[in-house]
Scaffold this active site. Sequence first.
Site, mmCIF file in Angstrom:
data_model
loop_
_atom_site.group_PDB
_atom_site.id
_atom_site.type_symbol
_atom_site.label_atom_id
_atom_site.label_comp_id
_atom_site.label_asym_id
_atom_site.label_seq_id
_atom_site.Cartn_x
_atom_site.Cartn_y
_atom_site.Cartn_z
ATOM 1 N N MET A 122 0.840 -1.178 0.000
ATOM 2 C CA MET A 122 0.000 0.000 0.000
ATOM 3 C C MET A 122 0.882 1.238 0.000
ATOM 4 S SD MET A 122 -3.097 -1.135 2.453
ATOM 5 C CE MET A 122 -1.959 -1.456 3.779
ATOM 6 N N GLY A 123 1.639 1.440 -1.116
ATOM 7 C CA GLY A 123 2.389 2.663 -1.287
ATOM 8 C C GLY A 123 1.362 3.764 -1.204
ATOM 9 N N THR A 124 1.339 4.460 -0.111
ATOM 10 C CA THR A 124 0.091 4.958 0.472
ATOM 11 C C THR A 124 0.214 6.403 0.899
ATOM 12 O OG1 THR A 124 -0.486 2.815 1.333
ATOM 13 C CG2 THR A 124 -1.301 4.622 2.582
ATOM 14 N N THR A 125 -0.918 7.021 1.176
ATOM 15 C CA THR A 125 -0.953 8.241 1.989
ATOM 16 C C THR A 125 -1.948 8.011 3.119
ATOM 17 O OG1 THR A 125 -0.505 9.616 0.045
ATOM 18 C CG2 THR A 125 -1.380 10.720 2.015
#
Length: 231
Positions: free
Chosen positions: A9-12
């Site tokens: 989940m390369g995420t914010t």
Amino acid sequence: MDLDAPHSMGTTIIGVTYNGGVVLGADSRTSTGMYVANRASDKITQLTDNVYLCRSGSAADSQIVSDYVRHFLHQHTIQLGQPSTVKVAANLIRLFSYNNKDMLQTGLIVGGWDKYEGGKIYGVPLGGTLLDLPFTIGGSGSSYLYGFFDQAWKAGMSQSEAEQLVVKAVSLAIARDGASGGVVRTVTINSDGVTRKFFPGDELPLWHEELEARDSLLDILSSASPDPMVS
């Protein structure tokens, strides 16, 4: 393209306190290498009635930690006969993250409300440190938001101001970070309970000369005639 790469989940993810509670926010893009495995995932997980968890990093790692902690908090609530505090939930997250830091690749934000301390936000980054913070950000998109939060966050915000700040911040990160995208989800927790909100991607503000969506496959399909195709 490596379709066997781990789901990440390369995420914010964002957690913000305000005058009366907390607001958690996240985008919805889950990726496998360069491939978007899920464009509408829910990265804000319920732990108890009053405590939620934002997940970033490895999807599998963050899910197993949240599953274990939810199980133990359920037992804890039954034994105490009252809801768990946010601090107890955060300490359990910290315990699992620190004791398994050589195997886990996940950064987490714990947020909730309890009658003892009100709205609380805790960050548990890689390695299992526990940080008691008024606001925190995580995931790959957070790199683009530190300066924005230094300027935009202030103590004593109203619920509306906090929710608007979180949605604006996630949409800014989506504009800059290729690993963040999709929709924005928020969870607001206070003495009145929990409110979930959903902001579709096409209703988010556009930043940095982003182009508006045009001729999307979904638009074409929704506007197409329902009659079957005839060759």
